[in-house]
Enzyme design. Structure first.
Site, mmCIF file in Angstrom:
data_model
loop_
_atom_site.group_PDB
_atom_site.id
_atom_site.type_symbol
_atom_site.label_atom_id
_atom_site.label_comp_id
_atom_site.label_asym_id
_atom_site.label_seq_id
_atom_site.Cartn_x
_atom_site.Cartn_y
_atom_site.Cartn_z
ATOM 1 N N LYS A 61 2.736 -3.545 4.264
ATOM 2 C CA LYS A 61 3.048 -3.651 5.688
ATOM 3 C C LYS A 61 2.113 -4.610 6.437
ATOM 4 O O LYS A 61 2.433 -5.066 7.540
ATOM 5 C CB LYS A 61 2.976 -2.273 6.338
ATOM 6 C CG LYS A 61 4.014 -1.284 5.834
ATOM 7 C CD LYS A 61 5.381 -1.567 6.417
ATOM 8 C CE LYS A 61 6.352 -0.436 6.136
ATOM 9 N NZ LYS A 61 7.650 -0.634 6.811
ATOM 10 N N SER A 314 4.579 -0.260 -3.549
ATOM 11 C CA SER A 314 4.419 -0.775 -2.197
ATOM 12 C C SER A 314 3.360 -0.105 -1.346
ATOM 13 O O SER A 314 3.133 -0.526 -0.219
ATOM 14 C CB SER A 314 5.770 -0.730 -1.472
ATOM 15 O OG SER A 314 6.320 0.565 -1.496
#
Length: 331
Positions: A61, A314
């Site tokens: 992110k 992720s």
């Protein structure tokens, strides 16, 4: 005198594009080293795992947040930003805001992992809690705050810059594979919540087969693609994947995913735990439940692995006790 035309890649009314992804990738490469691209042998077949838990904030992110905040003009920077997040995007926005000297407030659920709440505050952002189990709407809270303060919204997936920034992962991974084995990816398997990462990868790697993996009970993207219109999670079920608890995707993401004929899959909590254990045992890394969803789909045989397959790991922001319980299979 020739009129100075605005840069089309900074037009807020534009659609996300591969040119924007390439621009984001250059911006990210200027401030962050590439995360490792790790080979993982599965019964004689090698897949490639992108270890985004090794980003400074423990998740991919940071890419979208940096691309978004670094393009704010001076007036927007002085006024500040508002983010909505369960924790990983929150840390990305807080990290970028601190580096750029921008005030940041993040609307976060009161049931977010303690590690994510603490890390966001430690990066200097103000945290505004809302009651996710009680049905409060984080977007409504964020928009009310925007109206009262004039701040800019940095949405975790429904934002042109954020989508392009997340896509930088694909540009970076393709370059790494090209250096190591002389070729590029033909298949990509990505964890999917709202579709920011998947849409970014769809733009970054247009010639690949692309799979979006959601936890069971949170398959709004899959149902949206199957029906041709955006669907909502009507009856949320408990999941350890806090980062993937998105009630519905946004039109900007859906348009990209639909155009690319993305295949959506779901994985169970048990399959996610198995993937977390394998990452810990074989790659010696900590991956959070949501960050292991893509690998879970591969291990469960739900993806036909290509000759060169990219799998996103992720995020790695998980409370220590929760992680230990997941490894033991007691959660």
């Amino acid at each position: 005198m020739t009129e100075q035309r605005p840069d089309p890649l900074t037009d807020p009314e534009r659609s996300p594009s591969r040119e924007g992804v390439l621009r984001a990738a250059a911006k990210v490469a200027a401030i962050l080293p590439p995360t490792p691209l790790l080979p993982l042998d599965l019964d004689g077949v090698t897949i490639w795992c992108k270890a985004e838990m090794l980003q400074p904030i423990g998740a991919f992110k940071i890419r979208g947040a940096w691309h978004r905040l670094s393009d704010l003009d001076e007036a927007q920077r002085r006024t500040g930003v508002v983010g909505v997040s369960s924790g990983n995007h929150a840390q990305g926005v807080a990290w970028a805001a601190r580096r750029l000297g921008i005030p940041a407030t993040i609307v976060m659920p009161n049931d977010a992992p303690r590690a994510k709440l603490a890390a966001t505050r430690a990066l200097g952002a103000e945290v505004l809690l809302y009651d996710r189990p009680g049905g409060e709407d984080r977007d409504a809270i964020a928009h009310k705050l925007m109206r009262s303060t004039g701040r800019t919204l940095v949405h975790p997936f429904g934002d042109v810059w954020v989508i392009e920034g997340q896509g930088s992962l694909g540009i970076e991974a393709n370059a790494q594979l090209k250096t190591m084995v002389g070729t590029t990816f033909d298949t990509v398997v990505a964890c999917c919540g709202g579709g920011g990462l998947t849409a970014g990868l769809a733009l970054a790697l247009p010639d690949t087969r692309l799979f979006a993996v959601e936890p069971e009970g949170w398959d709004d993207v899959g149902r949206s693609l199957a029906t041709g219109s955006i669907q909502h999670v009507a009856d949320p079920t408990p999941t350890a994947c806090d980062a993937l608890q998105t009630p519905s995707t946004y039109p900007i993401n859906f348009a990209v995913l639909q155009r690319r004929n993305v295949t959506a899959l779901t994985v169970s909590e048990a399959q996610i735990r198995k993937a977390m254990r394998l990452v810990f045992d074989r790659l010696h890394l900590v991956v959070e439940p949501g960050g292991a969803a893509a690998l879970a789909a591969v291990l469960a045989g739900k993806v036909e692995v290509g000759k060169h397959t990219l799998v996103t790991l992720s995020g790695g922001n998980v409370d220590a006790n929760h992680f230990a319980a997941m490894l033991k299979g007691s959660e």
